[in-house]
Design an enzyme around this catalytic site. Sequence first.
Site, PDB file in Angstrom:
ATOM      1  N   ASP A  71       0.843  -1.202   0.000  1.00 27.95           N
ATOM      2  CA  ASP A  71       0.000   0.000   0.000  1.00 27.95           C
ATOM      3  C   ASP A  71       0.871   1.242   0.000  1.00 27.95           C
ATOM      4  O   ASP A  71       2.091   1.165   0.139  1.00 27.95           O
ATOM      5  CB  ASP A  71      -0.963  -0.020   1.203  1.00 27.95           C
ATOM      6  CG  ASP A  71      -0.289  -0.398   2.512  1.00 27.95           C
ATOM      7  OD1 ASP A  71       0.961  -0.413   2.560  1.00 27.95           O
ATOM      8  OD2 ASP A  71      -1.010  -0.677   3.479  1.00 27.95           O
ATOM      9  N   ASN A 130      -7.324  -2.496  14.147  1.00 29.78           N
ATOM     10  CA  ASN A 130      -8.740  -2.628  13.779  1.00 29.78           C
ATOM     11  C   ASN A 130      -8.982  -3.816  12.849  1.00 29.78           C
ATOM     12  O   ASN A 130     -10.069  -3.958  12.288  1.00 29.78           O
ATOM     13  CB  ASN A 130      -9.238  -1.335  13.108  1.00 29.78           C
ATOM     14  CG  ASN A 130      -8.525  -1.045  11.789  1.00 29.78           C
ATOM     15  OD1 ASN A 130      -7.611  -1.750  11.401  1.00 29.78           O
ATOM     16  ND2 ASN A 130      -8.945   0.013  11.107  1.00 29.78           N
ATOM     17  N   HIS A 132      -7.340  -4.405   9.984  1.00 28.00           N
ATOM     18  CA  HIS A 132      -7.055  -4.208   8.559  1.00 28.00           C
ATOM     19  C   HIS A 132      -5.831  -5.013   8.133  1.00 28.00           C
ATOM     20  O   HIS A 132      -4.953  -5.321   8.943  1.00 28.00           O
ATOM     21  CB  HIS A 132      -6.908  -2.718   8.209  1.00 28.00           C
ATOM     22  CG  HIS A 132      -5.629  -2.065   8.629  1.00 28.00           C
ATOM     23  ND1 HIS A 132      -5.516  -0.698   8.793  1.00 28.00           N
ATOM     24  CD2 HIS A 132      -4.397  -2.558   8.911  1.00 28.00           C
ATOM     25  CE1 HIS A 132      -4.275  -0.407   9.141  1.00 28.00           C
ATOM     26  NE2 HIS A 132      -3.589  -1.499   9.227  1.00 28.00           N
ATOM     27  N   GLU A 137      -9.439  -1.473   5.137  1.00 26.58           N
ATOM     28  CA  GLU A 137     -10.019  -1.127   6.431  1.00 26.58           C
ATOM     29  C   GLU A 137     -11.341  -1.880   6.633  1.00 26.58           C
ATOM     30  O   GLU A 137     -11.906  -2.423   5.672  1.00 26.58           O
ATOM     31  CB  GLU A 137     -10.267   0.389   6.485  1.00 26.58           C
ATOM     32  CG  GLU A 137      -9.016   1.250   6.266  1.00 26.58           C
ATOM     33  CD  GLU A 137      -8.050   1.262   7.460  1.00 26.58           C
ATOM     34  OE1 GLU A 137      -8.165   0.383   8.340  1.00 26.58           O
ATOM     35  OE2 GLU A 137      -7.171   2.138   7.495  1.00 26.58           O
TER      36      GLU A 137
HETATM   37  P1  PGA Z   1       2.444  -2.080  12.486  1.00 30.15           P
HETATM   38  O1  PGA Z   1       1.312  -1.908  11.412  1.00 30.15           O
HETATM   39  O2  PGA Z   1       3.386  -3.104  11.971  1.00 30.15           O
HETATM   40  O3  PGA Z   1       3.088  -0.713  12.554  1.00 30.15           O
HETATM   41  O4  PGA Z   1       1.784  -2.479  13.762  1.00 30.15           O
HETATM   42  C1  PGA Z   1       0.646  -3.040  10.937  1.00 30.15           C
HETATM   43  C2  PGA Z   1      -0.482  -2.620  10.038  1.00 30.15           C
HETATM   44  O5  PGA Z   1      -1.081  -1.559  10.256  1.00 30.15           O
HETATM   45  O6  PGA Z   1      -0.809  -3.384   9.127  1.00 30.15           O
END
Ligand code: PGA
Length: 242
Positions: A71, A130, A132, A137
């Site tokens: 992304d 959350n 995602h 999302e």
């Molecule tokens: P993080 O993010 O590795 O910084 O916890 C993971 C994500 O949001 O997919």
Amino acid sequence: MESYEQLSRRVARAIADQIRLKPNTCLGLPTGHTPLLTYKILANWSHGGEEDLDRDAPPIDWSGVLCFALDEYHDVQPKNSFQAFIEEHLFDQTNLPLPNRLNPGQSDDYDELIASCGGLDLTVLGIGGNGHIAFNEPGTALASWTHCTWLAESTRVANQEAFVSLDNVPVTGVTMGLQTIFASRRVILMASGEKKRSIVERAFNGEISADVPASYLQNHGLVDVWTDFGFEKSFAAQSAQE
Ligand code: PGA
């Protein structure tokens, strides 16, 4: 229970093994805090420092590998982009050619590009608080391919560290869709820290639901969920087990 370092080595080894198995492998790769040590280990192994690989193993050769970022933000200063992050922490530490560093923000048809390269062999994912995966999302359609999306407020808050203030965190981005991820032959989801425990348990012990996009992975044919807090689970299609 694995430590963060053991988890990171395990993921790094899976990526290194995949590249050795198929030198022109297509990888889907995440940004975020979780893969940082994985990338540091891979960088080390790419320079030949493979103290825990086979003694005779040569450095990882990235010259034929294609790396697809999961992304990217919209309207972001280059230094805060996910591309800059992964360039700094991984790509620039390897011999991955510049044209092989792919990003959905730079492609009009990312899914077509991925398909034309043979499809993703291995995609590594983190998970948001959350639920995602990439920027898919809660509420994202299972039928989604690469698309533009609004970022959840909790995602912006979780990512604000790299920005001066929350106001500077982009509100939209572009992401591989759930079908893009589903089309990957193998998926590894890695999660680190107790704060991820409840969402990981909900995603992989609970019901499959659009409220927790990661839960859709329960139906993927070859998924490993690896964590450093004692949760581990694999999902495999019948045909993959035979
Ligand atoms: P993080 O993010 O590795 O910084 O916890 C993971 C994500 O949001 O997919």
